[in-house]
Scaffold this motif. Structure first.
Motif, PDB file in Angstrom:
ATOM      1  N   MET A  76      20.865  15.165 -17.091  1.00  0.00           N
ATOM      2  CA  MET A  76      19.652  14.392 -16.849  1.00  0.00           C
ATOM      3  C   MET A  76      18.725  14.473 -18.056  1.00  0.00           C
ATOM      4  O   MET A  76      18.699  15.478 -18.770  1.00  0.00           O
ATOM      5  CB  MET A  76      18.956  14.883 -15.583  1.00  0.00           C
ATOM      6  CG  MET A  76      19.800  14.658 -14.340  1.00  0.00           C
ATOM      7  SD  MET A  76      18.975  15.181 -12.826  1.00  0.00           S
ATOM      8  CE  MET A  76      20.272  14.856 -11.617  1.00  0.00           C
ATOM      9  N   GLN A  77      17.949  13.420 -18.257  1.00  0.00           N
ATOM     10  CA  GLN A  77      17.115  13.317 -19.445  1.00  0.00           C
ATOM     11  C   GLN A  77      15.903  14.246 -19.417  1.00  0.00           C
ATOM     12  O   GLN A  77      15.162  14.320 -20.398  1.00  0.00           O
ATOM     13  CB  GLN A  77      16.658  11.865 -19.634  1.00  0.00           C
ATOM     14  CG  GLN A  77      17.794  10.920 -19.938  1.00  0.00           C
ATOM     15  CD  GLN A  77      17.333   9.488 -20.126  1.00  0.00           C
ATOM     16  OE1 GLN A  77      16.159   9.225 -20.412  1.00  0.00           O
ATOM     17  NE2 GLN A  77      18.247   8.540 -19.968  1.00  0.00           N
ATOM     18  N   SER A  78      15.699  14.944 -18.315  1.00  0.00           N
ATOM     19  CA  SER A  78      14.591  15.900 -18.206  1.00  0.00           C
ATOM     20  C   SER A  78      15.056  17.334 -18.450  1.00  0.00           C
ATOM     21  O   SER A  78      14.305  18.274 -18.188  1.00  0.00           O
ATOM     22  CB  SER A  78      13.959  15.796 -16.819  1.00  0.00           C
ATOM     23  OG  SER A  78      14.946  15.928 -15.807  1.00  0.00           O
ATOM     24  N   VAL A  79      16.273  17.506 -18.955  1.00  0.00           N
ATOM     25  CA  VAL A  79      16.846  18.828 -19.188  1.00  0.00           C
ATOM     26  C   VAL A  79      17.198  18.974 -20.659  1.00  0.00           C
ATOM     27  O   VAL A  79      17.707  18.041 -21.285  1.00  0.00           O
ATOM     28  CB  VAL A  79      18.122  19.040 -18.346  1.00  0.00           C
ATOM     29  CG1 VAL A  79      18.619  20.477 -18.472  1.00  0.00           C
ATOM     30  CG2 VAL A  79      17.893  18.674 -16.889  1.00  0.00           C
ATOM     31  N   ILE A  80      16.918  20.149 -21.217  1.00  0.00           N
ATOM     32  CA  ILE A  80      17.342  20.461 -22.578  1.00  0.00           C
ATOM     33  C   ILE A  80      18.056  21.801 -22.550  1.00  0.00           C
ATOM     34  O   ILE A  80      17.609  22.744 -21.895  1.00  0.00           O
ATOM     35  CB  ILE A  80      16.136  20.472 -23.553  1.00  0.00           C
ATOM     36  CG1 ILE A  80      16.613  20.596 -24.995  1.00  0.00           C
ATOM     37  CG2 ILE A  80      15.120  21.547 -23.197  1.00  0.00           C
ATOM     38  CD1 ILE A  80      15.518  20.260 -26.011  1.00  0.00           C
ATOM     39  N   GLU A  81      19.183  21.871 -23.227  1.00  0.00           N
ATOM     40  CA  GLU A  81      19.996  23.077 -23.231  1.00  0.00           C
ATOM     41  C   GLU A  81      19.965  23.729 -24.610  1.00  0.00           C
ATOM     42  O   GLU A  81      20.010  23.040 -25.637  1.00  0.00           O
ATOM     43  CB  GLU A  81      21.447  22.742 -22.876  1.00  0.00           C
ATOM     44  CG  GLU A  81      22.373  23.959 -22.870  1.00  0.00           C
ATOM     45  CD  GLU A  81      23.842  23.579 -22.829  1.00  0.00           C
ATOM     46  OE1 GLU A  81      24.463  23.823 -21.800  1.00  0.00           O
ATOM     47  OE2 GLU A  81      24.345  23.031 -23.837  1.00  0.00           O
ATOM     48  N   ILE A  82      19.899  25.052 -24.620  1.00  0.00           N
ATOM     49  CA  ILE A  82      20.018  25.792 -25.883  1.00  0.00           C
ATOM     50  C   ILE A  82      21.198  26.747 -25.777  1.00  0.00           C
ATOM     51  O   ILE A  82      21.548  27.204 -24.687  1.00  0.00           O
ATOM     52  CB  ILE A  82      18.718  26.544 -26.252  1.00  0.00           C
ATOM     53  CG1 ILE A  82      18.375  27.628 -25.215  1.00  0.00           C
ATOM     54  CG2 ILE A  82      17.564  25.569 -26.429  1.00  0.00           C
ATOM     55  CD1 ILE A  82      18.927  28.994 -25.508  1.00  0.00           C
TER      56      ILE A  82
END
Length: 401
Positions: A76-82
């Protein structure tokens, strides 16, 4: 995994590149017990604290930076992964997570955003989320339909390198009793769609609808595992093993055991403590295997019951005392303390003893779920809960020179 290797850009099941056959593993081709950690963060509006669809803004802002390869989109475009680089000690994990959280927070604020780390957002609705414009995510939605569209959840995954495939199978079996403790320590999702659910980890209930999820079966050996996964691949049910989303799974391409049970952890110190716990438990189980000792393993029904109790009650869970052989129920905190006594010498040998002490701090202070509920019960203000998540996520220790 060696200290010079980098964690691949996407090593989660939802976004992984083709992993290849499980028979083409890399167990034994790198140093054992090295660590890699993935975290999924919420992208928040700087004012309303609601989720926002700004992953493209974030990716454009980090383009060209040295940390760009470690920052990725998700379903989803509201999630960012590191993803961290490969770390030898939990202290290395602290340094890398602090660097990554700090950079992502800075970029977010420069764009009117904030970031938060928790298993669910307190009030955002999955119906309002947009799917990231990548073929693999569209394919997942096409296959899973409502189950995938509803997956507005966030997790932390810990990879620990193991140097032998047979050993790795036994380690996964031996880790099954740790599902409850790890979930209780990391629990950070007591809210869903603006309502308190009565659960410490609502994320687990949402993700349980996925196929090939939950506790893994107990395999006899690596050949048994490879045969089962091979049948799924040959039949076309899955493209490769990364479409198996068990709470703990082997990652043959990386030569790791991947612990996937944890909610996204709000405080960076807690994330590091849990990573140290995973690393030391894996080392403990490996040494038992090498010594020819039997590694206790329990029926999936029993470990699933303790996992459910942890999801429901968190650190207050009254779980079955599987380790003692007595089938009474004890506080899950006692199970954690008993494990700490067993693994502390291993953490010391690994150079992660100080970070492991953070587990005791979680037991004393409570989990993120406990903190969120205390905030909510004061004023019944769900936005205040989201603000607390963002504040605690962005509160980082000073870098160590």
């Amino acid at each position: 995994m060696t200290s010079k290797q980098a964690v691949p850009a996407s090593i989660t099941g939802k976004g992984a590149v083709q992993a290849g056959s499980v028979r083409d593993h890399t167990f034994g081709k790198s140093d054992p017990f090295t660590l890699g950690v993935e975290e999924e963060y919420q992208l928040l509006d700087g004012q309303t604290l609601d989720l926002v669809q700004h992953i493209d803004t974030m990716l454009a802002a980090v383009s060209g930076h040295e940390l760009e390869p470690r920052i990725n989109p998700e379903l989803m475009q509201s999630v960012i992964e590191i993803t961290t680089p490969i770390c030898r000690t939990a202290g290395d994990v602290m340094r890398e997570l602090t660097k990554l959280r700090g950079y992502v927070t800075k970029v977010a604020r420069e764009n009117g955003l904030r970031v938060g780390s928790a298993g669910t957002h307190p009030f955002s609705l999955f119906e309002r989320q947009r799917i990231t414009a990548k073929d693999r995510y569209r394919a997942l939605i096409d296959q899973m339909q409502y189950i995938a569209r509803r997956e507005l959840i966030f997790g932390m995954h810990v990879h620990v390198a193991v140097d032998d495939p047979e050993k790795a199978i036994k380690v996964v079996n031996g880790l099954l009793p740790q599902l409850g403790p790890l979930l209780a320590l990391s629990a950070s999702s007591p809210f869903w769609r603006g309502e308190p659910t009565g659960l410490a980890s609502s994320r687990q209930m949402v993700f349980s609808a996925f196929p090939r999820s939950g506790p893994p079966p107990r395999f006899r050996d690596y050949a048994d595992y490879a045969e089962v996964v091979g049948e799924l691949e040959k039949s076309g049910c899955i493209a490769d093993y990364t479409s198996i989303w068990w709470d703990i799974r082997l990652h043959p391409r990386l030569g790791t055991v991947e612990v996937r049970i944890c909610d996204a952890v709000t405080r960076v110190e807690d994330a590091v403590a849990i990573a140290a716990y995973c690393q030391a438990v894996v080392k403990h189980l490996c040494e038992r295997y090498e010594a020819g000792d039997e590694i206790p393993s329990y029926h999936r029904i029993l470990t699933s019951e303790n996992k459910w109790l942890a999801a429901r009650y968190g650190l207050e869970a009254p779980v079955m005392d599987l380790g003692s052989g007595r089938r009474n129920r004890i506080p899950i905190a006692r199970v954690v303390r008993r494990t700490l006594a067993e693994i502390e010498p291993h953490a010391r040998e690994l150079g992660s003893e100080r970070e492991l002490e953070g587990v005791l701090e979680i037991l004393a202070r409570g989990s993120s779920a406990d903190r969120q509920l205390r905030i909510y019960n004061t004023n019944r203000d769900i936005v205040e809960v989201a603000r607390e998540i963002a504040d605690a996520t962005e509160a980082l220790p000073a870098p160590v020179s």
